[in-house]
Design a protein around this motif. Structure first.
Motif, PDB file in Angstrom:
ATOM      1  N   GLY A  94       0.729  -1.207  -0.037  1.00  0.00           N
ATOM      2  CA  GLY A  94      -0.095  -0.234  -0.006  1.00  0.00           C
ATOM      3  C   GLY A  94       0.883   1.257   0.011  1.00  0.00           C
ATOM      4  O   GLY A  94       2.080   1.075  -0.098  1.00  0.00           O
ATOM      5  N   ALA A  95       0.212   2.409   0.105  1.00  0.00           N
ATOM      6  CA  ALA A  95       0.847   3.651   0.237  1.00  0.00           C
ATOM      7  C   ALA A  95       1.899   3.789   1.118  1.00  0.00           C
ATOM      8  O   ALA A  95       3.026   4.549   0.502  1.00  0.00           O
ATOM      9  N   GLY A  96       1.960   3.144   2.066  1.00  0.00           N
ATOM     10  CA  GLY A  96       3.028   3.051   3.145  1.00  0.00           C
ATOM     11  C   GLY A  96       4.479   2.606   2.500  1.00  0.00           C
ATOM     12  O   GLY A  96       5.546   3.039   3.083  1.00  0.00           O
ATOM     13  N   PHE A 124      -2.107   8.650   2.097  1.00  0.00           N
ATOM     14  CA  PHE A 124      -3.471   9.423   2.132  1.00  0.00           C
ATOM     15  C   PHE A 124      -3.601  10.388   3.555  1.00  0.00           C
ATOM     16  O   PHE A 124      -4.291  11.328   3.624  1.00  0.00           O
ATOM     17  N   ARG A 125      -3.118   9.565   4.347  1.00  0.00           N
ATOM     18  CA  ARG A 125      -3.200  10.127   5.802  1.00  0.00           C
ATOM     19  C   ARG A 125      -2.355  11.325   6.488  1.00  0.00           C
ATOM     20  O   ARG A 125      -2.439  11.671   7.479  1.00  0.00           O
ATOM     21  N   SER A 126      -1.199  11.472   5.535  1.00  0.00           N
ATOM     22  CA  SER A 126      -0.073  12.192   5.980  1.00  0.00           C
ATOM     23  C   SER A 126      -0.648  13.668   5.927  1.00  0.00           C
ATOM     24  O   SER A 126      -1.313  14.051   4.721  1.00  0.00           O
ATOM     25  N   THR A 169      -0.769  -4.755  -5.720  1.00  0.00           N
ATOM     26  CA  THR A 169      -0.332  -3.489  -5.097  1.00  0.00           C
ATOM     27  C   THR A 169      -1.625  -2.444  -5.187  1.00  0.00           C
ATOM     28  O   THR A 169      -2.633  -2.623  -6.150  1.00  0.00           O
ATOM     29  N   GLN A 170      -1.673  -1.708  -4.118  1.00  0.00           N
ATOM     30  CA  GLN A 170      -2.938  -0.468  -4.038  1.00  0.00           C
ATOM     31  C   GLN A 170      -2.090   0.604  -4.926  1.00  0.00           C
ATOM     32  O   GLN A 170      -2.851   1.573  -4.855  1.00  0.00           O
ATOM     33  N   ASN A 171      -0.798   0.689  -4.797  1.00  0.00           N
ATOM     34  CA  ASN A 171      -0.199   1.781  -5.308  1.00  0.00           C
ATOM     35  C   ASN A 171      -0.374   2.098  -7.052  1.00  0.00           C
ATOM     36  O   ASN A 171      -0.465   1.168  -7.541  1.00  0.00           O
ATOM     37  N   ILE A 172      -0.417   3.429  -7.177  1.00  0.00           N
ATOM     38  CA  ILE A 172      -0.502   3.656  -8.641  1.00  0.00           C
ATOM     39  C   ILE A 172       0.908   4.426  -9.243  1.00  0.00           C
ATOM     40  O   ILE A 172       0.982   4.797 -10.220  1.00  0.00           O
ATOM     41  N   ASP A 173       1.663   4.368  -8.210  1.00  0.00           N
ATOM     42  CA  ASP A 173       3.218   5.006  -8.601  1.00  0.00           C
ATOM     43  C   ASP A 173       4.058   4.339  -9.487  1.00  0.00           C
ATOM     44  O   ASP A 173       4.898   4.994 -10.021  1.00  0.00           O
ATOM     45  N   GLY A 174       3.790   3.078  -9.899  1.00  0.00           N
ATOM     46  CA  GLY A 174       4.583   2.378 -10.810  1.00  0.00           C
ATOM     47  C   GLY A 174       5.823   2.227 -10.496  1.00  0.00           C
ATOM     48  O   GLY A 174       6.748   1.709 -11.045  1.00  0.00           O
ATOM     49  N   SER A 228       0.333  -0.997   4.362  1.00  0.00           N
ATOM     50  CA  SER A 228      -0.966  -0.769   4.290  1.00  0.00           C
ATOM     51  C   SER A 228      -1.905  -0.389   5.578  1.00  0.00           C
ATOM     52  O   SER A 228      -1.476  -1.274   6.274  1.00  0.00           O
ATOM     53  N   SER A 229      -2.613   0.444   5.561  1.00  0.00           N
ATOM     54  CA  SER A 229      -3.646   0.595   6.618  1.00  0.00           C
ATOM     55  C   SER A 229      -4.752  -0.446   6.767  1.00  0.00           C
ATOM     56  O   SER A 229      -5.354  -0.635   7.838  1.00  0.00           O
ATOM     57  N   LEU A 230      -4.750  -1.253   5.674  1.00  0.00           N
ATOM     58  CA  LEU A 230      -5.776  -2.359   5.449  1.00  0.00           C
ATOM     59  C   LEU A 230      -7.149  -1.759   5.846  1.00  0.00           C
ATOM     60  O   LEU A 230      -7.849  -2.526   6.683  1.00  0.00           O
ATOM     61  N   LEU A 278       4.097   0.840   9.811  1.00  0.00           N
ATOM     62  CA  LEU A 278       4.348   1.863  10.886  1.00  0.00           C
ATOM     63  C   LEU A 278       3.407   1.781  11.843  1.00  0.00           C
ATOM     64  O   LEU A 278       3.668   1.761  13.121  1.00  0.00           O
ATOM     65  N   ASP A 279       2.055   1.864  11.643  1.00  0.00           N
ATOM     66  CA  ASP A 279       1.072   1.829  12.528  1.00  0.00           C
ATOM     67  C   ASP A 279       0.141   0.637  12.634  1.00  0.00           C
ATOM     68  O   ASP A 279       0.068   0.013  11.549  1.00  0.00           O
ATOM     69  N   ALA A 280      -0.619   0.618  13.535  1.00  0.00           N
ATOM     70  CA  ALA A 280      -1.605  -0.379  13.808  1.00  0.00           C
ATOM     71  C   ALA A 280      -2.500  -0.728  12.613  1.00  0.00           C
ATOM     72  O   ALA A 280      -2.970   0.420  12.161  1.00  0.00           O
ATOM     73  N   LYS A 325       9.559   1.249   9.633  1.00  0.00           N
ATOM     74  CA  LYS A 325       9.397   1.943   8.479  1.00  0.00           C
ATOM     75  C   LYS A 325       9.864   0.793   7.485  1.00  0.00           C
ATOM     76  O   LYS A 325      10.560  -0.019   7.827  1.00  0.00           O
ATOM     77  N   ALA A 326       8.968   0.796   6.396  1.00  0.00           N
ATOM     78  CA  ALA A 326       8.943  -0.481   5.571  1.00  0.00           C
ATOM     79  C   ALA A 326      10.530  -0.577   5.043  1.00  0.00           C
ATOM     80  O   ALA A 326      10.829  -1.861   4.902  1.00  0.00           O
ATOM     81  N   GLY A 327      11.155   0.522   4.613  1.00  0.00           N
ATOM     82  CA  GLY A 327      12.509   0.205   3.994  1.00  0.00           C
ATOM     83  C   GLY A 327      13.301  -0.291   4.925  1.00  0.00           C
ATOM     84  O   GLY A 327      14.160  -1.176   4.751  1.00  0.00           O
TER      85      GLY A 327
HETATM   86  P1  NAD Z   1      -2.912   4.092   3.595  1.00  0.00           P
HETATM   87  O1  NAD Z   1      -2.574   5.731   3.392  1.00  0.00           O
HETATM   88  O2  NAD Z   1      -4.547   3.934   3.819  1.00  0.00           O
HETATM   89  O3  NAD Z   1      -2.032   3.866   4.775  1.00  0.00           O
HETATM   90  C1  NAD Z   1      -0.770   3.735   4.504  1.00  0.00           C
HETATM   91  C2  NAD Z   1      -0.081   2.987   5.634  1.00  0.00           C
HETATM   92  O4  NAD Z   1       1.203   2.657   5.665  1.00  0.00           O
HETATM   93  C3  NAD Z   1      -0.593   3.506   7.172  1.00  0.00           C
HETATM   94  O5  NAD Z   1      -0.935   2.537   8.009  1.00  0.00           O
HETATM   95  C4  NAD Z   1       0.774   4.066   7.704  1.00  0.00           C
HETATM   96  O6  NAD Z   1       1.031   3.521   9.062  1.00  0.00           O
HETATM   97  C5  NAD Z   1       1.772   3.089   6.961  1.00  0.00           C
HETATM   98  N1  NAD Z   1       2.750   3.611   6.484  1.00  0.00           N
HETATM   99  C6  NAD Z   1       3.092   4.943   6.160  1.00  0.00           C
HETATM  100  N2  NAD Z   1       4.682   5.081   6.010  1.00  0.00           N
HETATM  101  C7  NAD Z   1       5.181   3.924   6.158  1.00  0.00           C
HETATM  102  C8  NAD Z   1       6.563   3.517   6.094  1.00  0.00           C
HETATM  103  N3  NAD Z   1       7.361   4.359   5.924  1.00  0.00           N
HETATM  104  N4  NAD Z   1       6.690   2.138   6.385  1.00  0.00           N
HETATM  105  C9  NAD Z   1       5.767   1.235   6.748  1.00  0.00           C
HETATM  106  N5  NAD Z   1       4.511   1.664   6.810  1.00  0.00           N
HETATM  107  C10 NAD Z   1       4.230   2.997   6.419  1.00  0.00           C
HETATM  108  O7  NAD Z   1      -2.772   3.605   2.252  1.00  0.00           O
HETATM  109  P2  NAD Z   1      -3.380   2.166   1.549  1.00  0.00           P
HETATM  110  O8  NAD Z   1      -3.621   1.198   2.580  1.00  0.00           O
HETATM  111  O9  NAD Z   1      -2.508   1.833   0.342  1.00  0.00           O
HETATM  112  O10 NAD Z   1      -4.713   2.570   0.970  1.00  0.00           O
HETATM  113  C11 NAD Z   1      -5.141   3.875   0.492  1.00  0.00           C
HETATM  114  C12 NAD Z   1      -5.183   4.382  -0.727  1.00  0.00           C
HETATM  115  O11 NAD Z   1      -4.045   5.187  -0.952  1.00  0.00           O
HETATM  116  C13 NAD Z   1      -5.219   3.247  -1.862  1.00  0.00           C
HETATM  117  O12 NAD Z   1      -6.184   3.304  -2.627  1.00  0.00           O
HETATM  118  C14 NAD Z   1      -4.002   3.834  -2.868  1.00  0.00           C
HETATM  119  O13 NAD Z   1      -4.236   3.643  -4.249  1.00  0.00           O
HETATM  120  C15 NAD Z   1      -3.893   5.273  -2.294  1.00  0.00           C
HETATM  121  N6  NAD Z   1      -2.341   5.771  -2.509  1.00  0.00           N
HETATM  122  C16 NAD Z   1      -1.617   5.439  -3.144  1.00  0.00           C
HETATM  123  C17 NAD Z   1      -0.101   6.249  -3.258  1.00  0.00           C
HETATM  124  C18 NAD Z   1       0.772   5.467  -4.027  1.00  0.00           C
HETATM  125  O14 NAD Z   1       0.640   5.143  -5.185  1.00  0.00           O
HETATM  126  N7  NAD Z   1       2.085   5.706  -3.666  1.00  0.00           N
HETATM  127  C19 NAD Z   1      -0.131   7.467  -2.647  1.00  0.00           C
HETATM  128  C20 NAD Z   1      -1.233   7.679  -1.770  1.00  0.00           C
HETATM  129  C21 NAD Z   1      -2.372   6.892  -1.929  1.00  0.00           C
END
Ligand code: NAD
Ligand code: ZN
Length: 263
Positions: free
Chosen positions: A24-26, A36-38, A103-108, A199-201, A225-227, A241-243
């Protein structure tokens, strides 16, 4: 970092035969793309309610706003580089045991990191392409945006059918591509290890993937990072942090592999 959890996760990784990674975005925040949540991200400038699929379809005014938003969010994604967590997923694929990378990410960034296109399931589409909502024709993004710049177009239309062109991502209120989603669930049920990263799931139906994997007999690892609401179902939670977490996990895995190879 919890070293016991890390060692348990590394053993699971070593013993798994069919691995699914779900991101996910994290996973991309350390590459400079905010989730999304930052605070302070693009969501403080645009109201998601104005960017729904239904509004895009309804009025030229919203299509214009959408393209403005889309062109603001794109450059940071285009310029971002994969981080250690993306590299870890490439390393997992190189073991020959990766079934799918969902992946839920769109960033490629998974593609940029070097995962194979045929392993990647982009549930929310991609910013790298533009699609016609009426005839489904697709173009590389730059082909359309260069034309927009050249001809001063604010809202592009399909050269084939005149339908509205939109970035090939899933907007709010737009349904997920059924075939991609179905294949993702098939892989989740078939794997023996399911690793969620960043992913925040909370976004449905993708958040059901880990539980489906568990029902199919898989072990679950979460690196976040978060629960999340699903932490209780995870076999191992690697908080951080994921990295950093994924880098440490792969180091531990290499150590274990070394033991295996030396035997
Ligand atoms: P989310 O924003 O809901 O949650 C992100 C999660 O990642 C959070 O739980 C946070 O604690 C965690 N996180 C943040 N930074 C982190 C890190 N460095 N290491 C580990 N964990 C970290 O994202 P989601 O679950 O992917 O779902 C929300 C939507 O966000 C999706 O629909 C997605 O398409 C979209 N989105 C995508 C991008 C992208 O492509 N990079 C960016 C923003 C939003
Ligand atoms: Zn068309």
């Amino acid at each position: 970092m919890d070293t016991d959890a890390l060692k348990t996760a590394a053993r699971m990784l070593r013993d798994a035969r069919r691995i699914v990674v779900f991101t996910g975005a994290g996973i991309s925040t350390e590459s400079g793309i905010p989730d999304f949540r930052s605070p302070g991200g693009i969501w403080s400038q645009y109201n998601p309610d104005d960017l729904t699929y239904q509004k895009f379809r309804s009025h030229e005014r919203y299509r214009k706003l959408y393209w403005e938003y889309d062109r603001a969010r794109y450059p940071p994604m285009r310029d971002a580089m994969p981080n250690a967590a993306h590299q870890a997923v490439v390393e997992i694929e190189k073991t020959g045991r990766l079934l799918a990378l969902i992946t839920q990410n769109i960033d490629g960034l998974h593609l940029k990191a070097g995962n194979s296109p045929d392993k990647i399931y982009e549930l929310h589409g991609t910013v790298r392409e533009v699609t016609c909502l009426d005839c489904n024709a697709r173009w590389p993004r730059e082909e359309i945006t260069d034309m927009m710049d050249r001809e001063g177009i604010e809202v592009p239309h399909c050269p084939h059918c005149g339908g509205p062109l939109k970035c090939a991502t899933i907007a709010f209120g737009q349904s997920l591509p059924a075939d991609v989603l179905q294949e993702a669930f098939v892989h989740a049920r078939a794997c023996d290890l399911f690793i969620t990263i960043g992913s925040s799931l909370v976004v449905q139906p993708a958040c059901f993937l880990p539980l489906d994997a568990k029902r199919g007999g898989a072990s679950l690892i979460l690196a976040n990072l978060d629960a999340t609401p699903y932490d209780q179902y995870m076999d191992v939670v690697l908080k951080g942090k994921a990295g950093e977490v994924m880098d440490a996990l792969m180091k531990q895995h290499r150590l274990l592999q070394g033991e295996v190879d030396a035997r």
